[in-house]
Enzyme design. Sequence first.
Site, PDB file in Angstrom:
ATOM      1  N   ALA A   1     -10.538  27.179 -57.838  1.00 33.21           N
ATOM      2  CA  ALA A   1     -10.208  25.921 -57.151  1.00 33.21           C
ATOM      3  C   ALA A   1      -8.741  25.801 -56.772  1.00 33.21           C
ATOM      4  CB  ALA A   1     -10.609  24.743 -58.044  1.00 33.21           C
ATOM      5  N   HIS A   2      -7.873  26.416 -57.586  1.00 31.74           N
ATOM      6  CA  HIS A   2      -6.433  26.204 -57.320  1.00 31.74           C
ATOM      7  C   HIS A   2      -5.944  26.926 -56.059  1.00 31.74           C
ATOM      8  CE1 HIS A   2      -4.625  30.079 -58.974  1.00 31.74           C
ATOM      9  NE2 HIS A   2      -5.848  30.165 -59.449  1.00 31.74           N
TER      10      HIS A   2
ATOM     11  N   CYS B   1      -0.215  36.989 -58.725  1.00 29.54           N
ATOM     12  CA  CYS B   1      -0.007  36.790 -60.144  1.00 29.54           C
ATOM     13  C   CYS B   1       1.291  37.418 -60.626  1.00 29.54           C
ATOM     14  CB  CYS B   1      -1.197  37.333 -60.906  1.00 29.54           C
ATOM     15  SG  CYS B   1      -2.690  36.650 -60.224  1.00 29.54           S
TER      16      CYS B   1
ATOM     17  N   GLY C   1     -10.974  32.600 -61.163  1.00 27.25           N
ATOM     18  CA  GLY C   1     -11.348  33.830 -60.484  1.00 27.25           C
ATOM     19  C   GLY C   1     -11.419  35.027 -61.416  1.00 27.25           C
ATOM     20  N   THR C   2     -10.448  35.153 -62.309  1.00 23.59           N
ATOM     21  CA  THR C   2     -10.395  36.327 -63.189  1.00 23.59           C
ATOM     22  C   THR C   2     -11.631  36.388 -64.080  1.00 23.59           C
ATOM     23  OG1 THR C   2      -7.992  36.184 -63.191  1.00 23.59           O
ATOM     24  CG2 THR C   2      -8.984  37.497 -64.943  1.00 23.59           C
TER      25      THR C   2
ATOM     26  N   ASN D   1      -5.304  39.599 -51.097  1.00 22.14           N
ATOM     27  CA  ASN D   1      -4.356  38.516 -51.359  1.00 22.14           C
ATOM     28  C   ASN D   1      -2.913  38.875 -51.023  1.00 22.14           C
ATOM     29  OD1 ASN D   1      -5.101  40.206 -53.725  1.00 22.14           O
ATOM     30  ND2 ASN D   1      -3.309  39.244 -54.610  1.00 22.14           N
TER      31      ASN D   1
ATOM     32  N   THR E   1     -18.037  24.032 -73.908  1.00 23.24           N
ATOM     33  CA  THR E   1     -18.066  22.714 -73.254  1.00 23.24           C
ATOM     34  C   THR E   1     -17.405  22.815 -71.885  1.00 23.24           C
ATOM     35  OG1 THR E   1     -18.013  21.652 -75.400  1.00 23.24           O
ATOM     36  CG2 THR E   1     -17.359  20.291 -73.516  1.00 23.24           C
TER      37      THR E   1
HETATM   38  C1  LIG Z   1      -7.995  37.893 -54.807  1.00 26.61           C
HETATM   39  C2  LIG Z   1      -7.803  37.235 -56.140  1.00 26.61           C
HETATM   40  N1  LIG Z   1      -8.707  37.455 -57.108  1.00 26.61           N
HETATM   41  C3  LIG Z   1      -8.600  36.878 -58.310  1.00 26.61           C
HETATM   42  C4  LIG Z   1      -7.543  36.050 -58.612  1.00 26.61           C
HETATM   43  C5  LIG Z   1      -7.454  35.427 -59.968  1.00 26.61           C
HETATM   44  O1  LIG Z   1      -7.809  34.075 -59.942  1.00 26.61           O
HETATM   45  P1  LIG Z   1      -7.436  33.095 -61.170  1.00 26.61           P
HETATM   46  O2  LIG Z   1      -5.957  32.928 -61.118  1.00 26.61           O
HETATM   47  O3  LIG Z   1      -8.163  31.823 -60.906  1.00 26.61           O
HETATM   48  O4  LIG Z   1      -7.903  33.728 -62.409  1.00 26.61           O
HETATM   49  C6  LIG Z   1      -6.559  35.802 -57.642  1.00 26.61           C
HETATM   50  C7  LIG Z   1      -5.381  34.965 -57.939  1.00 26.61           C
HETATM   51  O5  LIG Z   1      -4.242  35.338 -57.681  1.00 26.61           O
HETATM   52  C8  LIG Z   1      -6.703  36.405 -56.361  1.00 26.61           C
HETATM   53  O6  LIG Z   1      -5.803  36.208 -55.390  1.00 26.61           O
END
Ligand SMILES: Cc1ncc(COP(=O)(O)O)c(C=O)c1O
Length: 379
Positions: free
Chosen positions: A199-200, A328, A70-71, A150, A236
């Site tokens: 995915a996680h 996080c 996501g980041t 989140n 890759t």
């Molecule tokens: C709303 C939101 N955006 C982005 C992220 C970041 O995703 P990733 O941990 O896959 O980088 C998170 C993860 O906590 C999230 O909850």
Amino acid sequence: MRIYLDNAATTPLDPEVFEAMKPFMLEDFGNPSSTHGHGRKVRAAIESARKKIAELLNCTPGEIIFTSGGTEADNAILGSSIRTYGIKNVISSPIEHHAVEHTLHMLAKNDQFNLHMVKLDAKGHIDLNHLEELLKINPNALVSLMHANNEIGNLLDLERVAELCNAYSAYFHSDTVQTVGHYRHDLSKTKVHGITAAAHKFHGPKGIGFMFIRKDKKIQPFVHGGAQERNMRGGTENVYGIIGLAKALEIAYRDMDEHIHYVKELKTRMIERLKEQIPGVTFHGDSDNLDKSLYTVLNVSLPESEENDMLLFNLDLQGISASGGSACSSGAATGSHVLGALYPESKRGAIRFSFSKYNKPEEIDTAVKALSELCKIPA
Ligand SMILES: Cc1ncc(COP(=O)(O)O)c(C=O)c1O
């Protein structure tokens, strides 16, 4: 046995997903860019994973670009859309995930754009009238507003915001990391220009995600190197991650209705038990509104008491994993910027519980009992 109630941070891998990934960790190890048989087999698997994801989201395979999560996907869309379209105004909110919030502040230092914050109401809803005012005076802006928060679970009306953005020629990015795999996205109907997924968050592996970039709103590459991902993201491919991501999404869609029903019951149970056992308990944002909030997240507001500062730590000692702020920073002592923006004066304790299909009703009861025994209620 420990109890895991931090599923907004990450979810356990589904064993079915693991089984799908295994061959690509062992026998099917080829580099998908190789033109020989080993490579071609893996390339075909990646492309069929991309096709599956596109079918589920109702977009075209070429609009799905795999990232490390996501980041990275948020960074790529924000940074590259600003550069590609020479964007001079960016509209966002103070309760975005750090993947968006920190990225925009960093970009604002180097790129020449103004950052506007849309107003929120007392419960953390985006003020759509203010958004429209900002769009009117800043046409061709970039708008970045998350689909589901989140921490407090508030949901954005994605379609409405997409309509507004299109009406004022804005580029609309939405961080959908908490909703992909939990709700059905129909990207042929919802005219957002870029979304992100990891995915996680839905029982897939860590370190893999994707961005959707609408085909008429292409952006420049973000990671330079090889020609992978149609020249959009060099490097890759994370082959077994991609296979696991597609499998996890397929399972999520297959079991979606059952999953929503089950997890909503867990959340309802927790709300009821908390109200019965902890006098003065309330909930942050919309999180106790079952129809309006992300069904996986409940953000509990506990009575103010210095002794309640250690609740999360003490729950952990009792074998219960939950979170105090954003996914996080689970366990970290830093305060939540989301709660700070919404409740600047509040000294009440906050705990985010988040659920998945693997939680059991008894775990909810155990967690509430532990919390009620640990929580001090001021006289
Ligand atoms: C709303 C939101 N955006 C982005 C992220 C970041 O995703 P990733 O941990 O896959 O980088 C998170 C993860 O906590 C999230 O909850």
